[in-house]
Design a protein around this motif. Structure first.
Motif, PDB file in Angstrom:
ATOM      1  N   VAL A   1     -32.147 -63.423 -14.481  1.00  0.00           N
ATOM      2  CA  VAL A   1     -32.389 -64.337 -15.538  1.00  0.00           C
ATOM      3  C   VAL A   1     -31.358 -65.397 -15.530  1.00  0.00           C
ATOM      4  CG1 VAL A   1     -33.642 -62.534 -17.079  1.00  0.00           C
ATOM      5  CG2 VAL A   1     -30.895 -62.883 -17.172  1.00  0.00           C
ATOM      6  N   ILE A   2     -31.796 -66.357 -16.110  1.00  0.00           N
ATOM      7  CA  ILE A   2     -30.903 -67.546 -16.230  1.00  0.00           C
ATOM      8  C   ILE A   2     -30.252 -67.783 -17.574  1.00  0.00           C
ATOM      9  CG2 ILE A   2     -31.701 -68.540 -14.076  1.00  0.00           C
ATOM     10  CD1 ILE A   2     -33.105 -70.808 -15.917  1.00  0.00           C
ATOM     11  N   GLN A   3     -29.214 -68.615 -17.563  1.00  0.00           N
ATOM     12  CA  GLN A   3     -28.894 -68.686 -19.147  1.00  0.00           C
ATOM     13  C   GLN A   3     -29.867 -69.555 -19.839  1.00  0.00           C
ATOM     14  OE1 GLN A   3     -25.733 -71.849 -19.614  1.00  0.00           O
ATOM     15  NE2 GLN A   3     -24.294 -69.983 -20.198  1.00  0.00           N
ATOM     16  N   GLY A   4     -30.198 -68.981 -21.411  1.00  0.00           N
ATOM     17  CA  GLY A   4     -31.214 -69.547 -22.178  1.00  0.00           C
ATOM     18  C   GLY A   4     -32.384 -68.938 -21.951  1.00  0.00           C
ATOM     19  N   GLU A   5     -32.630 -67.894 -21.020  1.00  0.00           N
ATOM     20  CA  GLU A   5     -33.813 -67.571 -20.786  1.00  0.00           C
ATOM     21  C   GLU A   5     -34.385 -66.294 -21.978  1.00  0.00           C
ATOM     22  OE1 GLU A   5     -36.638 -65.303 -17.236  1.00  0.00           O
ATOM     23  OE2 GLU A   5     -34.567 -66.124 -16.855  1.00  0.00           O
ATOM     24  N   ARG A   6     -35.622 -66.388 -22.135  1.00  0.00           N
ATOM     25  CA  ARG A   6     -35.891 -65.362 -23.208  1.00  0.00           C
ATOM     26  C   ARG A   6     -35.925 -64.122 -22.732  1.00  0.00           C
ATOM     27  NH1 ARG A   6     -40.614 -65.745 -27.834  1.00  0.00           N
ATOM     28  NH2 ARG A   6     -40.617 -63.372 -28.186  1.00  0.00           N
ATOM     29  N   LEU A   7     -35.113 -63.090 -23.653  1.00  0.00           N
ATOM     30  CA  LEU A   7     -35.039 -61.662 -23.259  1.00  0.00           C
ATOM     31  C   LEU A   7     -35.907 -60.753 -24.016  1.00  0.00           C
ATOM     32  CD1 LEU A   7     -31.219 -61.398 -22.997  1.00  0.00           C
ATOM     33  CD2 LEU A   7     -32.933 -61.706 -20.816  1.00  0.00           C
ATOM     34  N   GLY A   8     -36.136 -61.099 -25.399  1.00  0.00           N
ATOM     35  CA  GLY A   8     -37.256 -60.469 -26.439  1.00  0.00           C
ATOM     36  C   GLY A   8     -37.105 -61.130 -27.466  1.00  0.00           C
ATOM     37  N   ALA A   9     -37.517 -60.561 -28.645  1.00  0.00           N
ATOM     38  CA  ALA A   9     -37.853 -61.086 -30.116  1.00  0.00           C
ATOM     39  C   ALA A   9     -36.663 -60.190 -30.970  1.00  0.00           C
ATOM     40  CB  ALA A   9     -39.060 -61.011 -30.146  1.00  0.00           C
TER      41      ALA A   9
END
Length: 348
Positions: A298-306
């Motif tokens: 993943v890159i900085q600022g990418e969505r992981l979840g809610a």
């Protein structure tokens, strides 16, 4: 057989007399013109000059030839006068137009020089700021020192040292050369500074300093350190940040990394662990849903979840932790690096 010969002889004589018949009237005409001119030339004319006083007048007798020459001479003088007057008027008008054009060119050139001088002053301020910045970063180019201040306001001749100055060149051209030299000398430091900024950006992207809720949303309801537990009402060490917001708000990665673990815990609910460079790890807990899988980069600022309220939570919130090796650290010092979020002002 004799008659044809006489007919031919008469036709030959008539053909020979034809030029004489044509030339005879012309000769007579020229003779009359010559006689008239001779008669006119023999005539005399009297020119009298009578003053408006009691003095006697003056009379001059001239023949027609002399009078004609005088008339021709006077006509030539008058024509020459008018011709020279016309030429002079045209030349004077052209000279005035050229002078007006030169004045306009000089005015425009003066405006250009003023603009160049302003650009020089701005370039000087930029160069000074750039040198201070590079000095603060220990990146001052070798052999590049601070320049001496100008000796007088607007005196650009003393502003910079130019290797070669041609005294025959206009001052404006020398000013342009100085400006070009200054801009050219600033290119290398700017490139160096750009390299440092790129390195800083890459470094920050690998450090967990990005606000973990998309768009800088959320409000920190509990900071790192000693706090009263919201359920047991006992003092304890809170090892992260509680950030409250609405259900379903995107939770994003604080830095570049790799998803090392996802799962569910009775206390933390749905959670995601991300491993970063330099020994850092981050945990995102109490999620409503998870958008990544284990092993995913993943890159900085990418969505992981809610954002959610799973596990032991008193409401919709994100539990955010930063670990360095086996130690948990305060996220505040890292999150303040970027400072691009709005919820920080609400920290209590």
């Amino acid at each position: 057989m004799g008659y044809p010969r006489r007919g031919k002889a008469r036709r030959s004589r008539s053909h020979a007399d034809l030029p004489l018949a044509i030339l005879r009237p012309i000769g007579s005409l020229f003779a009359k013109i010559g006689a008239s001119l001779a008669t006119l030339a023999s005539k005399k004319f009297t020119i009298m000059l009578i003053p408006h006083t009691d003095r006697r007048g003056v009379s001059v007798q001239v023949n027609a030839v002399v009078l004609s020459l005088l008339v021709l001479l006077l006509s030539g003088l008058v024509f020459t006068f008018f011709y020279l007057t016309t030429v002079y008027s045209g030349s004077a008008r052209a000279a005035r137009e050229r002078e007006a054009g030169l004045d306009e060119t000089e005015r425009r050139l003066s405006s250009v020089v003023t603009e160049i001088e302003d650009a020089m002053r701005l370039a000087r301020a930029f160069d000074s700021t750039l040198q201070d910045t590079l000095a603060g970063l220990d990146m001052a180019p070798p052999g590049r020192g601070r320049e001496a201040p100008p000796t007088a306001a607007g005196d650009l001749g003393a502003d910079m040292i130019v290797d070669e100055v041609n005294p025959n060149e206009p001052a404006e051209l020398q000013t342009v050369r100085r400006l070009v030299a200054m801009v050219d000398s600033a290119v290398e430091p700017i490139d160096s500074l750009a390299g440092v900024l790129r390195m800083q950006k890459d470094l920050l992207a690998d450090l967990p300093n990005f606000w973990p809720i998309k768009g800088g949303r959320g409000r920190v309801t509990m900071e790192f350190g000693p706090n009263i537990h919201p359920i047991t009402d006992q003092w304890y060490i809170h090892k992260g940040f509680d950030i409250a917001d609405a259900l379903g708000v995107p939770v994003v990665a604080a830095a570049n990394g790799k998803v090392s673990e996802i799962g569910f815990d009775p206390t933390y609910g749905l959670y995601v662990w991300v491993r970063h460079r330099y020994g850092f790890r981050t945990r995102y807990a109490h999620l409503q849903s998870i958008s990544v899988s284990e092993g995913q980069q993943v890159i900085q600022g990418e969505r992981l979840g809610a954002l959610g309220n799973t596990g032991l939570a008193t409401g919709p919130r994100l539990y955010f932790q930063i670990w360095l090796g086996t130690d948990v650290v305060d996220p505040a010092g890292f999150l303040k690096m970027a400072g691009d979020f709005g919820g920080w002002d609400s920290v209590r």
